[in-house]
Design a protein around this motif. Sequence first.
Motif, PDB file in Angstrom:
ATOM      1  N   VAL A 282       0.833  -1.209   0.000  1.00  0.00           N
ATOM      2  CA  VAL A 282       0.000   0.000   0.000  1.00  0.00           C
ATOM      3  C   VAL A 282       0.866   1.257   0.000  1.00  0.00           C
ATOM      4  O   VAL A 282       0.530   2.272  -0.622  1.00  0.00           O
ATOM      5  CB  VAL A 282      -0.954  -0.012   1.209  1.00  0.00           C
ATOM      6  CG1 VAL A 282      -1.632   1.344   1.384  1.00  0.00           C
ATOM      7  CG2 VAL A 282      -2.004  -1.109   1.048  1.00  0.00           C
ATOM      8  N   GLU A 283       1.998   1.203   0.688  1.00  0.00           N
ATOM      9  CA  GLU A 283       2.897   2.351   0.778  1.00  0.00           C
ATOM     10  C   GLU A 283       3.914   2.389  -0.367  1.00  0.00           C
ATOM     11  O   GLU A 283       4.893   3.143  -0.300  1.00  0.00           O
ATOM     12  CB  GLU A 283       3.616   2.340   2.130  1.00  0.00           C
ATOM     13  CG  GLU A 283       2.686   2.549   3.306  1.00  0.00           C
ATOM     14  CD  GLU A 283       3.423   2.561   4.643  1.00  0.00           C
ATOM     15  OE1 GLU A 283       4.662   2.355   4.659  1.00  0.00           O
ATOM     16  OE2 GLU A 283       2.756   2.771   5.679  1.00  0.00           O
ATOM     17  N   ASP A 284       3.700   1.562  -1.385  1.00  0.00           N
ATOM     18  CA  ASP A 284       4.610   1.532  -2.545  1.00  0.00           C
ATOM     19  C   ASP A 284       6.039   1.206  -2.135  1.00  0.00           C
ATOM     20  O   ASP A 284       7.002   1.829  -2.583  1.00  0.00           O
ATOM     21  CB  ASP A 284       4.568   2.858  -3.311  1.00  0.00           C
ATOM     22  CG  ASP A 284       3.187   3.150  -3.886  1.00  0.00           C
ATOM     23  OD1 ASP A 284       2.556   2.186  -4.385  1.00  0.00           O
ATOM     24  OD2 ASP A 284       2.744   4.305  -3.820  1.00  0.00           O
ATOM     25  N   LYS A 285       6.160   0.216  -1.277  1.00  0.00           N
ATOM     26  CA  LYS A 285       7.473  -0.269  -0.829  1.00  0.00           C
ATOM     27  C   LYS A 285       7.616  -1.719  -1.285  1.00  0.00           C
ATOM     28  O   LYS A 285       7.238  -2.640  -0.574  1.00  0.00           O
ATOM     29  CB  LYS A 285       7.599  -0.154   0.691  1.00  0.00           C
ATOM     30  CG  LYS A 285       7.650   1.299   1.186  1.00  0.00           C
ATOM     31  CD  LYS A 285       7.764   1.377   2.704  1.00  0.00           C
ATOM     32  CE  LYS A 285       8.007   2.830   3.113  1.00  0.00           C
ATOM     33  NZ  LYS A 285       7.138   3.263   4.195  1.00  0.00           N
ATOM     34  N   PRO A 286       8.165  -1.943  -2.464  1.00  0.00           N
ATOM     35  CA  PRO A 286       8.273  -3.300  -3.004  1.00  0.00           C
ATOM     36  C   PRO A 286       9.421  -4.072  -2.369  1.00  0.00           C
ATOM     37  O   PRO A 286      10.243  -3.536  -1.628  1.00  0.00           O
ATOM     38  CB  PRO A 286       8.535  -3.047  -4.488  1.00  0.00           C
ATOM     39  CG  PRO A 286       9.289  -1.757  -4.498  1.00  0.00           C
ATOM     40  CD  PRO A 286       8.696  -0.923  -3.388  1.00  0.00           C
ATOM     41  N   GLY A 287       9.477  -5.382  -2.694  1.00  0.00           N
ATOM     42  CA  GLY A 287      10.641  -6.183  -2.335  1.00  0.00           C
ATOM     43  C   GLY A 287      10.470  -7.099  -1.151  1.00  0.00           C
ATOM     44  O   GLY A 287      11.450  -7.635  -0.634  1.00  0.00           O
ATOM     45  N   GLY A 293      10.529 -17.883  -0.631  1.00  0.00           N
ATOM     46  CA  GLY A 293      11.402 -16.822  -1.105  1.00  0.00           C
ATOM     47  C   GLY A 293      12.627 -16.617  -0.242  1.00  0.00           C
ATOM     48  O   GLY A 293      13.517 -15.833  -0.590  1.00  0.00           O
ATOM     49  N   SER A 294      12.682 -17.290   0.920  1.00  0.00           N
ATOM     50  CA  SER A 294      13.845 -17.174   1.801  1.00  0.00           C
ATOM     51  C   SER A 294      14.114 -18.521   2.458  1.00  0.00           C
ATOM     52  O   SER A 294      13.390 -19.494   2.237  1.00  0.00           O
ATOM     53  CB  SER A 294      13.609 -16.100   2.880  1.00  0.00           C
ATOM     54  OG  SER A 294      12.642 -16.543   3.816  1.00  0.00           O
ATOM     55  N   VAL A 295      15.130 -18.581   3.289  1.00  0.00           N
ATOM     56  CA  VAL A 295      15.526 -19.847   3.917  1.00  0.00           C
ATOM     57  C   VAL A 295      14.886 -20.050   5.286  1.00  0.00           C
ATOM     58  O   VAL A 295      15.037 -21.106   5.897  1.00  0.00           O
ATOM     59  CB  VAL A 295      17.064 -19.911   4.087  1.00  0.00           C
ATOM     60  CG1 VAL A 295      17.756 -19.806   2.742  1.00  0.00           C
ATOM     61  CG2 VAL A 295      17.569 -18.825   5.043  1.00  0.00           C
ATOM     62  N   LEU A 337      10.272 -11.815 -11.659  1.00  0.00           N
ATOM     63  CA  LEU A 337       8.947 -12.259 -12.065  1.00  0.00           C
ATOM     64  C   LEU A 337       8.075 -12.467 -10.828  1.00  0.00           C
ATOM     65  O   LEU A 337       8.406 -13.274  -9.956  1.00  0.00           O
ATOM     66  CB  LEU A 337       9.059 -13.558 -12.863  1.00  0.00           C
ATOM     67  CG  LEU A 337       7.809 -13.972 -13.648  1.00  0.00           C
ATOM     68  CD1 LEU A 337       7.492 -12.948 -14.728  1.00  0.00           C
ATOM     69  CD2 LEU A 337       8.024 -15.351 -14.254  1.00  0.00           C
ATOM     70  N   PRO A 338       6.953 -11.756 -10.710  1.00  0.00           N
ATOM     71  CA  PRO A 338       6.117 -11.879  -9.510  1.00  0.00           C
ATOM     72  C   PRO A 338       5.600 -13.303  -9.315  1.00  0.00           C
ATOM     73  O   PRO A 338       5.283 -14.008 -10.283  1.00  0.00           O
ATOM     74  CB  PRO A 338       4.955 -10.914  -9.785  1.00  0.00           C
ATOM     75  CG  PRO A 338       5.483  -9.959 -10.801  1.00  0.00           C
ATOM     76  CD  PRO A 338       6.426 -10.764 -11.659  1.00  0.00           C
ATOM     77  N   PRO A 345       8.019  -7.434  -6.745  1.00  0.00           N
ATOM     78  CA  PRO A 345       9.484  -7.435  -6.738  1.00  0.00           C
ATOM     79  C   PRO A 345      10.064  -6.024  -6.751  1.00  0.00           C
ATOM     80  O   PRO A 345       9.446  -5.075  -7.232  1.00  0.00           O
ATOM     81  CB  PRO A 345       9.833  -8.186  -8.033  1.00  0.00           C
ATOM     82  CG  PRO A 345       8.602  -8.932  -8.406  1.00  0.00           C
ATOM     83  CD  PRO A 345       7.468  -8.095  -7.945  1.00  0.00           C
ATOM     84  N   VAL A 346      11.288  -5.924  -6.248  1.00  0.00           N
ATOM     85  CA  VAL A 346      12.027  -4.663  -6.289  1.00  0.00           C
ATOM     86  C   VAL A 346      13.005  -4.715  -7.456  1.00  0.00           C
ATOM     87  O   VAL A 346      13.536  -5.788  -7.784  1.00  0.00           O
ATOM     88  CB  VAL A 346      12.767  -4.413  -4.959  1.00  0.00           C
ATOM     89  CG1 VAL A 346      13.874  -5.441  -4.737  1.00  0.00           C
ATOM     90  CG2 VAL A 346      13.304  -2.993  -4.869  1.00  0.00           C
TER      91      VAL A 346
END
Length: 892
Positions: A282-287, A293-295, A337-338, A345-346
């Motif tokens: 919502v705050e336009d903070k991608p990534g 996606g992680s370990v 790629l989303p 994604p960032v």
Amino acid sequence: MIKRYFRKGAWMLMLVAGFNATAQEVPTPKSHFGFTIGDNYQLANYTQTEAYFKKLAASSNRVKLVDIGKTEEGRSQYMLIVTSPENHKNLAKYKAISQKLARAEGLTEQEAKELAQQGKTVVWIDGGLHANETVGAHQLIQTAYNLSSRTDAETTKILDNVIVLMTHANPDGQELQTNWYMRETNPEKRSLAGLPRLYQKYAGHDNNRDFFMLNLKETQNMGRQLFIEWNPQIMYNHHQSGPAGTVVAGPPFRDPHNYVFDPIILTSLDAVGAAMHNRLNVEDKPGYTQRGGSVFSTWYNGGLRTTTYFHNMVGLLTEIVGSPTPMEIPLVPSRLLPNSDSPNPVTPQKWYFKNAIDYSVSLNYAVLNYAQRYHDELLFNMYKMGKNSIDRGSKDNWSFSPQKIEAINAAAKKDNVSANSRRGMDSKYFDEVMKDPKLRDARGYILSADQPDFTTAIRFLNALIRTGVVVHKATAPFTVEGKKYPAGSYVVKTDQAFRPHVLDMFEPQDHPNDFKYEGGPPVAPYDAAGWTLAYLMNVKFDRIVNAFDGPFQKTPYGELLKATPQALPTASGYALSAQANESYLAVNELLNAKVEVLRNPADGSFYVPASAAAKAALNKAEHNFGMKVTAASKPKGAVKVKPSRIALWDTYGGSMPSGWIRYIMEQYHYDVTVVYPPDIDAGKLKNNYDVLIMVGGSVPAFANEAGGRGFNPPVVENIPDEFKGRVGRMTAEKSVPQLKAFLENGGNIVAIGSATNLAAHLGLPVVNALLTTEGKRLPNDKYYVPGSVLSVKTDTKLAANKGLDENTDIYFDNSPVFKITESTNSVRPLAWFATDKPLRSGWAWGQAYLKDGIAAFEADYGKGKLYAFGPEITFRAQTHGTFKWLFNQLYK
């Protein structure tokens, strides 16, 4: 009506004015630190942070500053309690509600719902645990200021409905790391790299692996607030760095999750994680990335975040990218790629410290906003999970595990029924396993007071008590299932709210076989796969699956056990058992007091002639844990014990295994000198030392062998004089000859983990036992044993093994395993794998390869001896069951 409206409006104006006054009175970070939090090349140290926290508490009626205890270096560790002024007036009430709901004792569901309506959500937010992850401590400062000063509607609702516990997790580390970074006057030369020592006195990065053991003062301080005092419904543990090509990794996490959890934990992580993820979008903070996606998983116990799951708390972790020195978000095409793990994604870009601070504050607010919106639900859900645990521990219950699923499939296979049948199987195969009385969960565990090392059992119980577990003490002798137990024995029942933690400390972990794809490489667990603490500490207990009772007295929550010291017997001499770790502490007290100590070669016990000095030293050593001292006469062939001059290897930057041994040495009162590669390279070691302890990473690999390549300190400018003597690394050309000379001249070396590489350098007839027929290391798809508990057989006749059990549990992390290549009396196995199924807890793929492999050996070399231990015998100061492998070698 007009008059009433005017009064209401005036009251609102006064309220707003009050909030504005508060905002004006609260000092900004810039006014205190001289820079804005998030400015490039700027960090605050703990001295400055502590002073700012005190200013916040003095200037804002939303903030209370609490000293929760001293750190290992003697600093005060602070926790800010942030909430509305009205809530501050009733903190004791809200703490009591949180405790009652967390413990779920004697509450009906209706009573719990009423308490949930009355209570406030308690949310823990920490920072700074890993001091080189500088975002954590600084987001804590910024968030504390925002909550102390902001007057917007969201902040007001949060303060009204939430009690925020903002805790600094590592004050010593922030002071050290910041001062190191800021020592350069030229900002662009500042670097976090090259820190000369561990940023926690003993553990460094391993301070986040101590939360079921609670050895360290900082973890004890935090553990008390988490598990005894406040029992927060949500805890948020800030870390870095996020995976390359992302900004931040957070909840929900990847599988596997630990099977002892209540399912509400997993769905709560989904819910809070969604709120965090959604706010950034919502705050336009991608990534933001999650799950695969992680370990990060929810399998492990022992972390600041992960231990909370076993206490029915919603434990959050984020790993974010950020540094006071500007950096780059790199290009990772596969991340662009989303997908459901990373829908936003960032793109590659310059990344500043302020970006990371802003993201972190947004994530904090997402959590706090969720907590205020669903405060009654979070409080009730904590009760519900606790009540579920009590119910499961009060009746016959069968928990699922990979082994039980395999057993169901095996039962079906006998009837030629395929496990992959789409139509499913007959439920009789389920009943055969999941209704088998022998496979029920335990109702409780009995720790008899007459076990050989009862003092270590009490240390184990105190670790449980520090995490809020209920322990009972037998006030009289009792009998359960035909076995008699003495008074003073202890009982841990499973009909309690923190049952998941109880099971996890007593029962084996059954990690699933986890591979990237069929026939592919294993997926490494996040940290360890198995860690059953009762096994690692060699605590003797009986597992009871039927309901039982007795003359049991409940110990108060959080009150540590202290055995009542027994009067020394009237005798001409005393015996101390080699089976009890505390005996070694007593021996060190006796030797420090210049009291004569002898050792019985038959069983390794210590004999002490009676004297006033001996009595004083024994009474001192016995004080905390009630060590057993028996009357004895001088044993035949007794040998006088003398203290050795002990050296412990370390390196510039600090070795965690070495740090943990320093901690153990202090706890058991050994005198030890820390030495560095330049000290070893200088030679003449035997002039100053009798024993040298070498840990993993110290000895370089031999020839083409992988692993143990030794520490290679970074090139650092402007190293302070006090640390210059530590710089260097062990080499085969310069260091190994000095180790050989030390052995030849009568010194002894204790080599642990990859330090056993030394055997190859010495030319001993010992090789790696885990090789293919072509002489190559076994590939991971054939053999893989990440941190787990295995069992080995020991030769108890050997002096190095005195006090150990014939079957001993070890901590094994793809550790070295040996084979003796020629028949010789100069190399003697100390421990070996006697079966093809040595796994006790965790995950051991291809464990059959271990059979007959040697886990530890001793070897004569010149006038000295090499003691080689493949397993991590002092791992994180948790493996009390194998401490004697170190202690036995520390006397002359």
